[in-house]
Design a protein around this motif. Structure first.
Motif, mmCIF file in Angstrom:
data_model
loop_
_atom_site.group_PDB
_atom_site.id
_atom_site.type_symbol
_atom_site.label_atom_id
_atom_site.label_comp_id
_atom_site.label_asym_id
_atom_site.label_seq_id
_atom_site.Cartn_x
_atom_site.Cartn_y
_atom_site.Cartn_z
ATOM 1 N N GLY A 208 -0.880 20.963 67.029
ATOM 2 C CA GLY A 208 0.553 20.722 67.230
ATOM 3 C C GLY A 208 0.786 19.519 68.117
ATOM 4 N N ALA A 209 2.006 18.974 67.987
ATOM 5 C CA ALA A 209 2.309 17.672 68.578
ATOM 6 C C ALA A 209 2.148 17.585 70.096
ATOM 7 N N ALA A 210 2.433 18.677 70.785
ATOM 8 C CA ALA A 210 2.475 18.553 72.247
ATOM 9 C C ALA A 210 1.092 18.580 72.892
ATOM 10 N N ASP B 208 7.269 25.224 61.854
ATOM 11 C CA ASP B 208 6.553 25.862 60.754
ATOM 12 C C ASP B 208 5.566 24.926 60.059
ATOM 13 N N ILE B 209 5.967 23.678 59.895
ATOM 14 C CA ILE B 209 5.239 22.837 58.922
ATOM 15 C C ILE B 209 3.794 22.535 59.320
ATOM 16 N N GLY B 210 3.534 22.316 60.600
ATOM 17 C CA GLY B 210 2.167 22.011 61.027
ATOM 18 C C GLY B 210 1.229 23.167 60.702
ATOM 19 N N GLY C 267 4.782 7.288 57.512
ATOM 20 C CA GLY C 267 4.646 8.312 58.545
ATOM 21 C C GLY C 267 4.812 9.719 58.004
ATOM 22 N N ARG C 268 5.987 10.002 57.499
ATOM 23 C CA ARG C 268 6.290 11.383 57.090
ATOM 24 C C ARG C 268 5.533 11.792 55.826
ATOM 25 N N TRP C 269 5.492 10.874 54.856
ATOM 26 C CA TRP C 269 4.898 11.242 53.565
ATOM 27 C C TRP C 269 3.398 10.974 53.500
ATOM 28 N N ASN D 13 1.800 25.544 58.545
ATOM 29 C CA ASN D 13 1.726 25.747 57.093
ATOM 30 C C ASN D 13 0.776 24.752 56.428
ATOM 31 N N LEU D 14 0.751 23.523 56.933
ATOM 32 C CA LEU D 14 -0.193 22.556 56.356
ATOM 33 C C LEU D 14 -1.624 23.013 56.639
ATOM 34 N N ALA D 15 -1.848 23.534 57.841
ATOM 35 C CA ALA D 15 -3.182 24.053 58.161
ATOM 36 C C ALA D 15 -3.514 25.208 57.208
ATOM 37 N N PHE E 100 16.961 13.998 74.522
ATOM 38 C CA PHE E 100 16.412 14.894 75.550
ATOM 39 C C PHE E 100 15.149 15.533 75.004
ATOM 40 N N GLY E 101 14.113 15.545 75.840
ATOM 41 C CA GLY E 101 12.832 16.073 75.373
ATOM 42 C C GLY E 101 11.882 14.957 74.988
ATOM 43 N N TYR E 102 12.401 13.761 74.747
ATOM 44 C CA TYR E 102 11.513 12.642 74.433
ATOM 45 C C TYR E 102 10.984 12.018 75.711
ATOM 46 N N THR E 103 10.143 10.994 75.531
ATOM 47 C CA THR E 103 9.326 10.531 76.661
ATOM 48 C C THR E 103 10.114 9.914 77.831
ATOM 49 N N SER E 104 11.335 9.421 77.610
ATOM 50 C CA SER E 104 12.087 8.878 78.749
ATOM 51 C C SER E 104 12.709 10.016 79.556
HETATM 52 C C1 B12 Z 1 9.901 14.705 63.057
HETATM 53 C C2 B12 Z 1 10.316 15.072 64.464
HETATM 54 C C3 B12 Z 1 11.617 15.529 64.658
HETATM 55 C C4 B12 Z 1 12.558 15.780 63.502
HETATM 56 C C5 B12 Z 1 12.320 17.148 62.865
HETATM 57 C C6 B12 Z 1 11.800 18.164 63.847
HETATM 58 C C7 B12 Z 1 11.109 19.295 63.176
HETATM 59 N N1 B12 Z 1 11.164 20.415 63.813
HETATM 60 O O1 B12 Z 1 10.563 19.189 62.138
HETATM 61 C C8 B12 Z 1 13.949 15.671 64.178
HETATM 62 C C9 B12 Z 1 14.391 14.230 64.032
HETATM 63 C C10 B12 Z 1 15.035 16.553 63.611
HETATM 64 C C11 B12 Z 1 13.552 15.984 65.595
HETATM 65 C C12 B12 Z 1 14.432 16.418 66.531
HETATM 66 C C13 B12 Z 1 14.051 16.714 67.816
HETATM 67 N N2 B12 Z 1 12.853 16.467 68.372
HETATM 68 CO CO1 B12 Z 1 11.325 15.869 67.470
HETATM 69 N N3 B12 Z 1 9.752 15.203 66.728
HETATM 70 C C14 B12 Z 1 9.419 14.940 65.532
HETATM 71 C C15 B12 Z 1 7.989 14.375 65.489
HETATM 72 C C16 B12 Z 1 8.093 12.848 65.469
HETATM 73 C C17 B12 Z 1 7.119 14.834 64.323
HETATM 74 C C18 B12 Z 1 7.070 16.362 64.109
HETATM 75 C C19 B12 Z 1 6.562 16.673 62.740
HETATM 76 O O2 B12 Z 1 7.275 17.080 61.849
HETATM 77 N N4 B12 Z 1 5.298 16.417 62.518
HETATM 78 C C20 B12 Z 1 4.649 16.640 61.227
HETATM 79 C C21 B12 Z 1 3.813 17.890 61.285
HETATM 80 C C22 B12 Z 1 3.141 18.123 59.978
HETATM 81 O O3 B12 Z 1 2.851 17.655 62.272
HETATM 82 P P1 B12 Z 1 2.385 18.762 63.280
HETATM 83 O O4 B12 Z 1 3.344 19.831 63.402
HETATM 84 O O5 B12 Z 1 1.939 18.071 64.487
HETATM 85 O O6 B12 Z 1 1.118 19.398 62.530
HETATM 86 C C23 B12 Z 1 -0.070 18.701 62.251
HETATM 87 C C24 B12 Z 1 -1.092 18.766 63.382
HETATM 88 O O7 B12 Z 1 -0.516 18.840 64.637
HETATM 89 C C25 B12 Z 1 -1.950 19.937 63.034
HETATM 90 N N5 B12 Z 1 -1.571 21.276 63.414
HETATM 91 C C26 B12 Z 1 -0.420 21.798 63.827
HETATM 92 N N6 B12 Z 1 -0.547 23.093 64.087
HETATM 93 C C27 B12 Z 1 -1.804 23.437 63.825
HETATM 94 C C28 B12 Z 1 -2.470 24.647 63.918
HETATM 95 C C29 B12 Z 1 -3.829 24.707 63.587
HETATM 96 C C30 B12 Z 1 -4.544 25.978 63.684
HETATM 97 C C31 B12 Z 1 -4.502 23.532 63.132
HETATM 98 C C32 B12 Z 1 -5.897 23.604 62.755
HETATM 99 C C33 B12 Z 1 -3.820 22.330 63.059
HETATM 100 C C34 B12 Z 1 -2.495 22.291 63.395
HETATM 101 O O8 B12 Z 1 -1.995 19.889 61.635
HETATM 102 C C35 B12 Z 1 -0.723 19.468 61.120
HETATM 103 C C36 B12 Z 1 -0.940 18.694 59.855
HETATM 104 O O9 B12 Z 1 -1.960 17.769 59.912
HETATM 105 C C37 B12 Z 1 7.425 14.889 66.855
HETATM 106 C C38 B12 Z 1 6.368 14.005 67.500
HETATM 107 C C39 B12 Z 1 5.025 14.127 66.866
HETATM 108 N N7 B12 Z 1 4.266 13.088 66.937
HETATM 109 O O10 B12 Z 1 4.632 15.132 66.320
HETATM 110 C C40 B12 Z 1 8.702 14.954 67.709
HETATM 111 C C41 B12 Z 1 8.811 16.011 68.764
HETATM 112 C C42 B12 Z 1 8.304 17.301 68.232
HETATM 113 N N8 B12 Z 1 10.247 16.117 68.960
HETATM 114 C C43 B12 Z 1 10.586 16.282 70.167
HETATM 115 C C44 B12 Z 1 11.912 16.437 70.596
HETATM 116 C C45 B12 Z 1 12.131 16.401 72.072
HETATM 117 C C46 B12 Z 1 12.971 16.591 69.715
HETATM 118 C C47 B12 Z 1 14.423 16.873 70.094
HETATM 119 C C48 B12 Z 1 14.594 17.902 71.163
HETATM 120 C C49 B12 Z 1 15.054 15.534 70.465
HETATM 121 C C50 B12 Z 1 16.535 15.657 70.663
HETATM 122 N N9 B12 Z 1 16.953 15.740 71.855
HETATM 123 O O11 B12 Z 1 17.241 15.642 69.721
HETATM 124 C C51 B12 Z 1 14.983 17.351 68.759
HETATM 125 C C52 B12 Z 1 14.932 18.850 68.653
HETATM 126 C C53 B12 Z 1 15.262 19.327 67.266
HETATM 127 C C54 B12 Z 1 15.608 20.764 67.287
HETATM 128 N N10 B12 Z 1 16.013 21.259 66.151
HETATM 129 O O12 B12 Z 1 15.568 21.406 68.282
HETATM 130 C C55 B12 Z 1 9.390 16.314 71.092
HETATM 131 C C56 B12 Z 1 9.109 17.729 71.606
HETATM 132 C C57 B12 Z 1 8.571 17.686 72.974
HETATM 133 C C58 B12 Z 1 9.125 18.721 73.853
HETATM 134 N N11 B12 Z 1 9.781 18.277 74.878
HETATM 135 O O13 B12 Z 1 8.983 19.877 73.640
HETATM 136 C C59 B12 Z 1 8.260 15.678 70.202
HETATM 137 C C60 B12 Z 1 6.848 16.220 70.461
HETATM 138 C C61 B12 Z 1 8.271 14.160 70.432
HETATM 139 C C62 B12 Z 1 7.788 13.750 71.807
HETATM 140 N N12 B12 Z 1 6.584 13.295 71.909
HETATM 141 O O14 B12 Z 1 8.499 13.819 72.740
HETATM 142 N N13 B12 Z 1 12.214 15.783 65.815
#
Ligand code: B12
Length: 801
Positions: A487-489, A413-415, A586-588, A417-419, A747-751
């Motif tokens: 989004g992150a992926a 949701d958060i990404g 990072g987060r804040w 929602n920030l947009a 699981f799901g991370y880069t390794s």
């Molecule tokens: C924080 C984090 C967590 C947290 C919270 C997760 C959450 N859902 O909030 C915790 C520690 C709990 C977690 C757990 C896991 N995570 Co994690 N996590 C992250 C991390 C580091 C940051 C995500 C985040 O909150 N970002 C902050 C928000 C604000 O950023 P954002 O969504 O990207 O949005 C910004 C931009 O992308 C953009 N944006 C987004 N959408 C849109 C849309 C439009 C229109 C526009 C204009 C812009 C825009 O604007 C936003 C603000 O500037 C990411 C890696 C990354 N670099 O993003 C991995 C990541 C998402 N996690 C990952 C994984 C694998 C997991 C786990 C499965 C690991 C595990 N085995 O435990 C679990 C799953 C959790 C679950 N409930 O299922 C993978 C997912 C990859 C995949 N395989 O699908 C990632 C991508 C890391 C990676 N590179 O491997 N995770």
């Protein structure tokens, strides 16, 4: 005996022979621009001069307020209280609503101050705390007639709230009635808002009734609000006449700029009459009393010389500044005035949007940080909400309409929602249709809302594929509006190579919400182009032998076999392990950016650390953390890339990917084969519970954007801290020596990007027993959950396949 307040040097009667008691209002970071700027420059001596100057102009008590977003209120207040205590003869009025700050000041102040203020906004919790402090330290208290439903406007409501406060403060907390000063609040009669035409009448009547019906209590008033929005010369006259009327109604004390009160006798009779007509809403002819009053003072210079204060600048400028500074205080009054001057849509388009644009530009240049941008967006949102009732329902902003959704199967949701926050608070119309939205629904909603742009968000790797497929569906359905992807992926390359060709209109990758804003602005300017990528391809599939690992390490003894559950983890243990640097930067988003080392240290000391402390305390007090673990130890053996894990009769085959480049690592390499006698693997699923998700959603719904980002960030780092903590527990239980590294692989991370491996982990550990379930897209619910395999091999290191 008469109630008194006192400084180190003198006692002052609260009820003066000739009322009112004059309380100087200029040493206030919210009411005086000059004071605030000096405070921001840490020029406390100059702040003290402002306080002292009022004393020389007749103030008998000095109100002191240092609250300002981004500063440490307690630190500033205590510094100022120390200085004032020594330098001022007049007693202090401690202007703060934070119990901790108030107590710190009460401990320091060598006299008997007044606390300004308490109210019933939270039902009385804080009021009780502050009144008990007042009782303990012997202070008087100002009580504002505000309750859970807001500021009381009508006499009856003001009185009702005052009665409730009286009951709590006097009966429950033991305050003496004469130490209770009721501020019945006054609103401006200068805005032209018909609802406020009788604001003065309501307040004066409330003063009369509070004084007669709540025996022994006193009445105080922040006087200058009555004339907010009018010209300085007109304000001076109106304030002085109103003060006279209020004293006649029973007012004991007034919070005013002592230098700007003129004796009634020196006000010309016609001006006095005009003021009284305005205050008592007496219509004498065609024109309203406000119009006549404004006309009379048009072009008049202010009589007494005064510092060029913020309140003397135009309301347009003030609103712009409020957005820039993330300051919500007094927004309703300001907007009421502006509505008298321009249509609501013009306020949005000509004042609010340009202010937000400026904030965005400064963010782009690294001159302000994300948390402050969110505070500005909150002011913008609040202002628009206050303006909405006055807007024509069909009045469109005229700009592009944007539809936002998180794609099917993704709950992130958060990404998105920030947009939404950034786009909607820059004046665009945004339809945010939520998470897990199928392509068909997006197409239908795009048509319904006549969207000019679609924005898709997704966190999972799988979501990137869903986006690619959705684009093909959009094209086939005939949509031709640009699509923004975030989004992150995602990567620029993935979007350029896989998404752009899938759709006949521009598809644009947005690395963050501001890239989204820029794309929308480019669209408006007719220059939006699809994302392209011209990078160099990395060498693919560079096959080779995996570097050998040492396998002489002993297999540790598992403390038990199978799964177990832990439900009683102390939340403090998580805070002890929390990675503050990751949280803050990072987060804040509190990065150093263009700040000097000293400026950044100051930001951390005065803003970030106190914020962290507040959230930590709130989180602990509210019991939101419900840290639970499902974990277990299992026999296993490796063969090639496959790790076979045994649980009683069951066997699970976990296929791990191998790194393409050297050293061609694979997680299975870290485990012994069956010929070497097999090995032990530990797994865990950790969660901090579902409560955070609820609270985070609530903050977003309440438009508390800043706190939304902060609480989300904290929840993320707490989850990680819990995983870190449990990794250590597992290492200890396995009897591994101190300092032993090993690895924790999610699981799901880069390794191991393959999220499907969550399934065998769930079969082994049954985390449903700790309230964690797995969605069809392999996401764990609650969101704040994480899973891992713990590898004890001493050479285990994180790597990317
Ligand atoms: C924080 C984090 C967590 C947290 C919270 C997760 C959450 N859902 O909030 C915790 C520690 C709990 C977690 C757990 C896991 N995570 Co994690 N996590 C992250 C991390 C580091 C940051 C995500 C985040 O909150 N970002 C902050 C928000 C604000 O950023 P954002 O969504 O990207 O949005 C910004 C931009 O992308 C953009 N944006 C987004 N959408 C849109 C849309 C439009 C229109 C526009 C204009 C812009 C825009 O604007 C936003 C603000 O500037 C990411 C890696 C990354 N670099 O993003 C991995 C990541 C998402 N996690 C990952 C994984 C694998 C997991 C786990 C499965 C690991 C595990 N085995 O435990 C679990 C799953 C959790 C679950 N409930 O299922 C993978 C997912 C990859 C995949 N395989 O699908 C990632 C991508 C890391 C990676 N590179 O491997 N995770």
């Amino acid at each position: 005996m008469k109630a008194q307040v006192a400084s180190l040097y003198q006692a002052v009667d609260l009820q003066q022979e000739i009322p009112p008691l004059i309380i100087g209002e200029r040493a206030n970071s919210n009411g005086s621009k000059k004071f605030r700027e000096l405070l921001l420059a840490d020029d406390f001596q100059a702040c003290l001069r402002i306080a002292a100057d009022q004393e020389s102009r007749g103030a008998q008590v000095i109100d002191l307020c240092t609250a300002y977003a981004g500063r440490d209120e307690s630190a500033d207040m205590t510094t100022m209280v120390r200085l004032c205590a020594r330098a001022l003869k007049a007693p202090l009025m401690l202007d703060s609503t934070t119990p901790a700050c108030i107590e710190a000041c009460l401990q320091l102040y060598p006299g008997r101050p007044i606390i300004n203020s308490v109210n019933l906004e939270d039902g009385g919790h804080t009021l009780r705390q502050v009144c008990r402090l007042a009782k303990r330290y012997g202070a008087a208290v100002v009580a504002l007639t505000i309750d859970e439903s807001g500021m009381a406007m009508q006499t009856a409501d003001k009185l009702r709230v005052a009665r409730r406060i009286y009951g709590m403060a006097v009966s429950d907390c033991g305050l003496s009635p004469q130490d209770l000063l009721f501020d019945c609040l006054t609103f401006t009669v200068g805005s032209g808002d018909p609802k406020l035409n009788d604001a003065a009448i309501q307040t004066l009547e409330a003063i009369r009734r509070v004084k007669s019906e709540l025996p022994g209590c006193l009445a105080v008033l922040g006087l200058s609000n009555i004339s907010f929005g009018l010209k300085p010369a007109a304000r001076q006259v109106l304030n002085s006449v109103f003060l006279h009327e209020a004293v006649a109604a029973g007012l004991d004390a007034a919070i005013v700029d002592a230098a700007k009160i003129v004796p009634l006798a020196s006000i010309a009779a016609d001006e006095r009459e005009l003021s009284l007509d305005l205050l008592y809403n007496r219509q004498r002819g065609e024109e309203s009393p406000l119009m006549l009053f404004i006309k009379h003072f048009a072009g008049r210079e202010q009589q007494a010389e005064a510092a060029p204060e913020e309140q003397d600048s135009g309301p347009e400028e003030q609103l712009f500044r409020k957005v820039m500074q993330g300051d919500k205080e007094g927004l309703d009054d300001l907007l009421a005035i502006l509505r008298g001057r321009m249509p609501p849509l013009a306020i949005i388009n000509q004042l609010l949007v340009p202010a937000m644009r400026r904030v965005g530009e400064l963010f782009g240049k690294g001159e302000i940080l994300l948390p402050f941008v969110l505070q500005s967006a909150e002011v913008m949102k609040n202002a628009v909400t206050l303006l909405e009732p006055f807007m024509d329902k069909n009045a469109a902003s005229g700009g592009p309409v944007i539809l936002l959704a998180t794609v099917q199967g993704d709950v992130h949701d958060i990404g998105k929602n920030l947009a939404d926050i950034i786009l909607s608070n820059n004046g665009y119309t945004v339809h945010n249709i939520g998470i897990k939205i199928p392509a068909e629904t997006i197409i239908q909603k795009a048509r319904e809302t006549k969207a000019d742009i679609i924005g898709l968000s997704g966190l999972l790797v799988k979501s990137a594929i869903v986006m690619q497929e959705s684009l093909a569906q959009f094209g086939a359905a005939g949509l031709r509006v640009p699509v923004l992807l975030g989004g992150a992926a995602l990567t620029t390359r993935f979007v350029a190579e896989n998404c752009v060709p899938a759709y006949p209109a521009p598809v644009v990758y947005c690395g963050d919400a501001f890239a989204g804003l820029k794309a929308v602005q480019d669209f408006e300017a007719g220059k939006l182009v699809a994302t392209s990528w011209s990078g160099v391809r990395s060498p693919k599939d560079e096959r080779g032998e995996a570097e050998e690992l040492e396998h002489g390490n002993p297999v540790p003894k598992a403390p038990f076999w199978g799964a177990r559950y832990v439900n009683d983890i102390d939340p403090e243990a998580l805070f002890a392990r929390l990675n503050r640097a990751a949280l803050f930067r990072g987060r804040w988003g509190y990065r150093r950016a263009k700040m000097t080392e000293a400026e950044y240290r100051d930001l951390l000391d005065h803003t970030v650390e106190p914020l962290y402390e507040r959230l930590r305390q709130e989180t602990l007090d509210s019991g939101w953390i419900r840290a639970r673990i499902a974990y277990g130890y299992f026999h296993c053996h490796a063969e090639g890339e496959t790790l076979t894990v045994e649980d009683r009769e069951q066997r699970y085959l976990l296929d791990f990917p191998r790194q393409k480049g050297a050293p061609h690592r694979c997680i299975a390499d870290y485990f012994k084969g069956s010929s070497a006698g097999g090995d032990v693997a530990a797994f865990f699923v950790a969660t901090i519970g579902p409560r955070f998700a609820t609270e985070i959603t609530r903050l977003y719904r309440d438009n508390a954007y800043h706190d939304y980002l902060m609480l989300h960030g904290l929840s993320v780092e707490l989850t990680d801290a819990l995983a870190e903590y449990w990794h250590d527990v597992v290492k200890t239980e396995l009897g591994l020596p101190a300092g032993h590294q090993g690895g924790r692989f999610g699981f799901g991370y880069t390794s191991c990007p393959n999220l499907e491996l969550q399934q065998p982990v769930f079969a082994l550990l049954k985390p449903e027993n700790i309230g964690v379930s797995l969605s069809e897209n392999m996401q764990m619910i609650p969101e704040q959950s994480t899973s891992a395999i713990v590898v004890h091999h001493p050479q285990a290191r994180y790597f990317a396949v």
